[in-house]
Design an enzyme around this catalytic site. Sequence first.
Site, short mmCIF file in Angstrom:
data_model
loop_
_atom_site.label_atom_id
_atom_site.label_comp_id
_atom_site.label_asym_id
_atom_site.label_seq_id
_atom_site.Cartn_x
_atom_site.Cartn_y
_atom_site.Cartn_z
N ASN A 115 -8.51 -28.36 47.49
CA ASN A 115 -9.34 -29.48 47.02
C ASN A 115 -8.64 -30.24 45.90
O ASN A 115 -7.84 -29.68 45.16
CB ASN A 115 -10.69 -28.96 46.54
CG ASN A 115 -11.47 -28.30 47.66
OD1 ASN A 115 -11.21 -28.54 48.84
ND2 ASN A 115 -12.41 -27.45 47.30
N HIS B 28 -2.85 -29.52 46.87
CA HIS B 28 -2.78 -30.92 47.30
C HIS B 28 -2.96 -31.90 46.16
O HIS B 28 -3.22 -33.07 46.39
CB HIS B 28 -3.83 -31.17 48.39
CG HIS B 28 -3.59 -30.36 49.63
ND1 HIS B 28 -4.58 -30.03 50.51
CD2 HIS B 28 -2.46 -29.79 50.10
CE1 HIS B 28 -4.06 -29.29 51.49
NE2 HIS B 28 -2.78 -29.13 51.26
N ASN C 255 -17.28 -19.25 55.27
CA ASN C 255 -17.19 -20.66 55.65
C ASN C 255 -18.37 -21.03 56.53
O ASN C 255 -18.81 -20.24 57.35
CB ASN C 255 -15.88 -20.92 56.43
CG ASN C 255 -15.66 -22.38 56.73
OD1 ASN C 255 -15.63 -23.20 55.83
ND2 ASN C 255 -15.52 -22.71 58.01
N ARG C 256 -18.87 -22.25 56.33
CA ARG C 256 -19.94 -22.74 57.19
C ARG C 256 -19.31 -23.36 58.43
O ARG C 256 -18.62 -24.36 58.32
CB ARG C 256 -20.76 -23.79 56.44
CG ARG C 256 -22.01 -24.22 57.15
CD ARG C 256 -23.01 -23.11 57.04
NE ARG C 256 -24.17 -23.32 57.89
CZ ARG C 256 -25.33 -23.80 57.42
NH1 ARG C 256 -25.44 -24.14 56.18
NH2 ARG C 256 -26.36 -23.93 58.24
N CYS D 59 9.00 -44.61 38.90
CA CYS D 59 9.64 -43.88 37.80
C CYS D 59 9.12 -42.45 37.65
O CYS D 59 9.63 -41.68 36.83
CB CYS D 59 9.46 -44.63 36.48
SG CYS D 59 7.74 -44.69 35.88
ZN LIG Z 1 6.75 -46.47 36.96
#
Ligand SMILES: [Zn+2]
Length: 280
Positions: free
Chosen positions: A108, A125, A250-251, A136
């Site tokens: 997440n 992530h 987990n659902r 830069c």
């Molecule tokens: Zn920059």
Amino acid sequence: MDGMDLEMVEQVARLDEWVAEGDVVVLSGAGLSTDSGIPDYRGPSGSARRGSPMTYQTFTGDPVARRRYWARSHLGWRTIGDARPNDGHRAVARLQERGLLGGVITQNVDGLHQAAGARDVVELHGNLSRVVCLGCGAGSGRDELEERLSAANPGFAAVAATVNPDGDVELDDAEVAGFTVVDCLACGGVLKPDVVYFGETVPPERVSRSFALVAGARTLLVLGSSLTVMSGRRFVLRAVRDGIRVAIVNRGMTRGEPYADLVIDAPLGVILPNLAPLTV
Ligand SMILES: [Zn+2]
């Protein structure tokens, strides 16, 4: 354990035993944050609900697509920025506080683990609250960018009336054309949310740090991830290879099912608060 059938009560009791043994490494996904009202942000951890997900190549190579992204994102940002951790995030932070976790890895990008008090979270992530310059490399805060976008687009927020409750925004081409994107203050380079898009690789140090956490785990606990993308699934595969047990809460369906020692298909906000209760 209201609302659970006998099988689920037994499953939770089993998971609770494993958690109590400690050295649990959490791998969390989008499902952990849905109770906080976080939409699937179209990143690599989720599926696109509408249209195609933004890819790194499109973001960097197509100025019109980039303008559309920032226009929509600017309007929808408050949904993300104002989100608060839920019982699931708080339960993870509590387990860590009690010394039962070996680490927290998340797919997440909402920062809600940390907002709930978790520390040393590996953000595979990235995090939407940060911005990075592709010219830069300078990093900056999303709130600062939002102020610049608001200043560059006076009146644009009036369009926010059309924002859906989940933060998704549909804009027509004319509305997008009227939006002004801002660039890096230092070098004029393209600014990008500090998150990993499709077409990008997760920075190697985050991957190696995560593999190291998994290698030291007694249990890999997957929370709210369907493991559809390899960036998360590879840690489950590594755990299986190394003989580390895998539990999934987990659902709905998960691609980790064939590898898991335990799968609990239930809302995280129902299951997690039952783990390692302070009073027996
Ligand atoms: Zn920059």
